[in-house]
Design a protein around this motif. Structure first.
Motif, PDB file in Angstrom:
ATOM      1  N   ALA A  10       0.835  -1.209   0.000  1.00 15.44           N
ATOM      2  CA  ALA A  10       0.000   0.000   0.000  1.00 15.44           C
ATOM      3  C   ALA A  10       0.867   1.256   0.000  1.00 15.44           C
ATOM      4  O   ALA A  10       0.567   2.228  -0.698  1.00 15.44           O
ATOM      5  CB  ALA A  10      -0.932  -0.013   1.213  1.00 15.44           C
ATOM      6  N   PHE A  11       1.965   1.235   0.771  1.00 16.46           N
ATOM      7  CA  PHE A  11       2.860   2.396   0.814  1.00 16.46           C
ATOM      8  C   PHE A  11       3.509   2.622  -0.553  1.00 16.46           C
ATOM      9  O   PHE A  11       3.604   3.759  -1.024  1.00 16.46           O
ATOM     10  CB  PHE A  11       3.939   2.229   1.887  1.00 16.46           C
ATOM     11  N   LYS A  12       3.952   1.576  -1.183  1.00 15.42           N
ATOM     12  CA  LYS A  12       4.602   1.702  -2.503  1.00 15.42           C
ATOM     13  C   LYS A  12       3.643   2.343  -3.516  1.00 15.42           C
ATOM     14  O   LYS A  12       4.028   3.233  -4.275  1.00 15.42           O
ATOM     15  CB  LYS A  12       5.061   0.328  -2.984  1.00 15.42           C
ATOM     16  N   CYS A  15       3.085   6.036  -2.573  1.00 16.70           N
ATOM     17  CA  CYS A  15       4.300   6.810  -2.832  1.00 16.70           C
ATOM     18  C   CYS A  15       4.385   7.246  -4.296  1.00 16.70           C
ATOM     19  O   CYS A  15       4.958   8.287  -4.606  1.00 16.70           O
ATOM     20  CB  CYS A  15       5.518   5.981  -2.430  1.00 16.70           C
ATOM     21  N   GLN A  16       3.792   6.488  -5.190  1.00 15.63           N
ATOM     22  CA  GLN A  16       3.834   6.814  -6.620  1.00 15.63           C
ATOM     23  C   GLN A  16       2.760   7.808  -7.032  1.00 15.63           C
ATOM     24  O   GLN A  16       2.820   8.369  -8.125  1.00 15.63           O
ATOM     25  CB  GLN A  16       3.699   5.532  -7.450  1.00 15.63           C
ATOM     26  N   SER A  17       1.767   8.043  -6.165  1.00 11.55           N
ATOM     27  CA  SER A  17       0.661   8.937  -6.490  1.00 11.55           C
ATOM     28  C   SER A  17       1.051  10.400  -6.281  1.00 11.55           C
ATOM     29  O   SER A  17       1.682  10.741  -5.285  1.00 11.55           O
ATOM     30  CB  SER A  17      -0.545   8.601  -5.611  1.00 11.55           C
ATOM     31  N   PRO A  40      12.011   9.327  -1.481  1.00 14.06           N
ATOM     32  CA  PRO A  40      10.970  10.340  -1.583  1.00 14.06           C
ATOM     33  C   PRO A  40       9.737   9.823  -2.331  1.00 14.06           C
ATOM     34  O   PRO A  40       9.830   8.891  -3.134  1.00 14.06           O
ATOM     35  CB  PRO A  40      11.643  11.460  -2.364  1.00 14.06           C
ATOM     36  N   CYS A  41       8.601  10.456  -2.034  1.00  8.87           N
ATOM     37  CA  CYS A  41       7.335  10.120  -2.682  1.00  8.87           C
ATOM     38  C   CYS A  41       6.846  11.313  -3.490  1.00  8.87           C
ATOM     39  O   CYS A  41       7.296  12.440  -3.289  1.00  8.87           O
ATOM     40  CB  CYS A  41       6.300   9.721  -1.629  1.00  8.87           C
ATOM     41  N   LYS A  42       5.899  11.061  -4.375  1.00 13.20           N
ATOM     42  CA  LYS A  42       5.416  12.097  -5.288  1.00 13.20           C
ATOM     43  C   LYS A  42       4.350  12.998  -4.677  1.00 13.20           C
ATOM     44  O   LYS A  42       4.089  14.079  -5.194  1.00 13.20           O
ATOM     45  CB  LYS A  42       4.888  11.453  -6.559  1.00 13.20           C
ATOM     46  N   GLY A  43       3.705  12.564  -3.595  1.00  7.88           N
ATOM     47  CA  GLY A  43       2.654  13.352  -2.965  1.00  7.88           C
ATOM     48  C   GLY A  43       2.590  13.071  -1.474  1.00  7.88           C
ATOM     49  O   GLY A  43       3.272  12.163  -0.965  1.00  7.88           O
ATOM     50  N   LEU A  68      10.166  -0.048  13.245  1.00  5.31           N
ATOM     51  CA  LEU A  68       9.488   0.704  12.182  1.00  5.31           C
ATOM     52  C   LEU A  68      10.310   1.950  11.870  1.00  5.31           C
ATOM     53  O   LEU A  68      10.524   2.795  12.736  1.00  5.31           O
ATOM     54  CB  LEU A  68       8.069   1.100  12.607  1.00  5.31           C
ATOM     55  N   THR A  69      10.770   2.051  10.625  1.00  8.10           N
ATOM     56  CA  THR A  69      11.589   3.174  10.179  1.00  8.10           C
ATOM     57  C   THR A  69      10.845   3.923   9.080  1.00  8.10           C
ATOM     58  O   THR A  69      10.319   3.297   8.151  1.00  8.10           O
ATOM     59  CB  THR A  69      12.940   2.675   9.634  1.00  8.10           C
ATOM     60  N   VAL A  70      10.827   5.250   9.182  1.00  8.39           N
ATOM     61  CA  VAL A  70      10.221   6.102   8.158  1.00  8.39           C
ATOM     62  C   VAL A  70      11.311   7.068   7.697  1.00  8.39           C
ATOM     63  O   VAL A  70      11.848   7.837   8.498  1.00  8.39           O
ATOM     64  CB  VAL A  70       8.997   6.869   8.708  1.00  8.39           C
ATOM     65  N   ASN A  71      11.637   7.025   6.402  1.00  8.11           N
ATOM     66  CA  ASN A  71      12.768   7.787   5.850  1.00  8.11           C
ATOM     67  C   ASN A  71      12.371   8.668   4.675  1.00  8.11           C
ATOM     68  O   ASN A  71      11.582   8.254   3.817  1.00  8.11           O
ATOM     69  CB  ASN A  71      13.849   6.836   5.318  1.00  8.11           C
ATOM     70  N   LYS A  72      12.982   9.843   4.612  1.00  3.91           N
ATOM     71  CA  LYS A  72      13.013  10.703   3.425  1.00  3.91           C
ATOM     72  C   LYS A  72      11.628  11.025   2.855  1.00  3.91           C
ATOM     73  O   LYS A  72      11.368  10.833   1.668  1.00  3.91           O
ATOM     74  CB  LYS A  72      13.874  10.061   2.339  1.00  3.91           C
ATOM     75  N   LEU A  73      10.744  11.533   3.713  1.00  7.53           N
ATOM     76  CA  LEU A  73       9.400  11.891   3.255  1.00  7.53           C
ATOM     77  C   LEU A  73       9.106  13.353   3.556  1.00  7.53           C
ATOM     78  O   LEU A  73       9.548  13.895   4.568  1.00  7.53           O
ATOM     79  CB  LEU A  73       8.347  11.017   3.939  1.00  7.53           C
ATOM     80  N   ASP A  74       8.350  13.976   2.661  1.00 11.10           N
ATOM     81  CA  ASP A  74       7.870  15.338   2.833  1.00 11.10           C
ATOM     82  C   ASP A  74       6.344  15.255   2.917  1.00 11.10           C
ATOM     83  O   ASP A  74       5.710  14.524   2.151  1.00 11.10           O
ATOM     84  CB  ASP A  74       8.295  16.182   1.628  1.00 11.10           C
ATOM     85  N   PHE A  75       5.757  15.990   3.851  1.00 12.32           N
ATOM     86  CA  PHE A  75       4.309  15.987   4.066  1.00 12.32           C
ATOM     87  C   PHE A  75       3.788  14.586   4.399  1.00 12.32           C
ATOM     88  O   PHE A  75       2.848  14.088   3.790  1.00 12.32           O
ATOM     89  CB  PHE A  75       3.570  16.601   2.866  1.00 12.32           C
ATOM     90  N   PHE A  76       4.414  13.969   5.363  1.00 14.84           N
ATOM     91  CA  PHE A  76       4.002  12.662   5.885  1.00 14.84           C
ATOM     92  C   PHE A  76       3.241  12.881   7.189  1.00 14.84           C
ATOM     93  O   PHE A  76       3.629  13.714   8.010  1.00 14.84           O
ATOM     94  CB  PHE A  76       5.229  11.781   6.151  1.00 14.84           C
ATOM     95  N   THR A  77       2.166  12.135   7.373  1.00 11.53           N
ATOM     96  CA  THR A  77       1.419  12.157   8.631  1.00 11.53           C
ATOM     97  C   THR A  77       1.229  10.736   9.116  1.00 11.53           C
ATOM     98  O   THR A  77       0.839   9.860   8.335  1.00 11.53           O
ATOM     99  CB  THR A  77       0.031  12.821   8.457  1.00 11.53           C
TER     100      THR A  77
END
Length: 163
Positions: A10-12, A15-17, A40-43, A68-77
């Motif tokens: 689901a994350f993958k 991340c492409q959207s 990084p993700c697109k949205g 649980l690791t969360v890396n290199k994201l902008d506008f993540f909640t």
């Protein structure tokens, strides 16, 4: 039920959207093996954890670093009222008996920008509850840390700007 692969898939896709995406882990109790969500993700992405997620009780099943690791994201909640249960008791006993030398952290947030962690509980960590590295404009709201019997009630912050 182990949910690592479902969450990863689901994350993958999210991340492409280019549109904002929400991944919901519904109420219930689920096992989740070591997981890394990486951009990084697109949205923007929201991970809504409504469930209780349980780490492997055996600390040796987590190979390196964090559960649980969360890396290199902008506008993540990350939100939802869920519980991240590190199942630390077995790890604390393992460390006391000297059978385990390195224990994993529950959470790690690395290189997040413009992000929010809200209404989440980290419970019974094996080592640190949360490790925050190189984040900019990261907000924690109603972030609960609980480990009633733990000798390891820790949060680590490094190179953060506007936390």
């Amino acid at each position: 039920m182990e949910i690592k692969w479902a969450v990863g898939k689901a994350f993958k896709e999210a991340c492409q959207s280019t549109s904002p995406s929400t991944i919901v882990i519904p109420k219930g109790t689920f096992q989740m093996n070591q997981m890394k969500l990486e951009g990084p993700c697109k949205g923007p992405i929201e991970l809504q954890i409504q469930a209780t997620l349980k780490a492997p009780s055996d600390p040796n099943q987590i190979k390196t670093g964090e559960w649980l690791t969360v890396n290199k994201l902008d506008f993540f909640t990350m939100s939802g009222g869920g519980i991240l249960d590190g199942q630390g008791k077995a790890a604390w006993e393992c460390r006391e008996s000297k059978k385990c030398t390195k224990l994993p952290n529950n959470l790690s947030f690395n290189s997040l920008t413009n992000s929010i962690i809200k209404d989440i509980t980290t419970l019974d960590n094996k080592s640190f509850h949360v490790n925050v590295n190189q984040c900019k404009n990261l907000t924690f709201l109603q972030f609960n840390v609980s480990a009633p019997a733990s000798p390891h009630l820790k949060i680590k912050l490094r190179e953060c700007y506007r936390l």
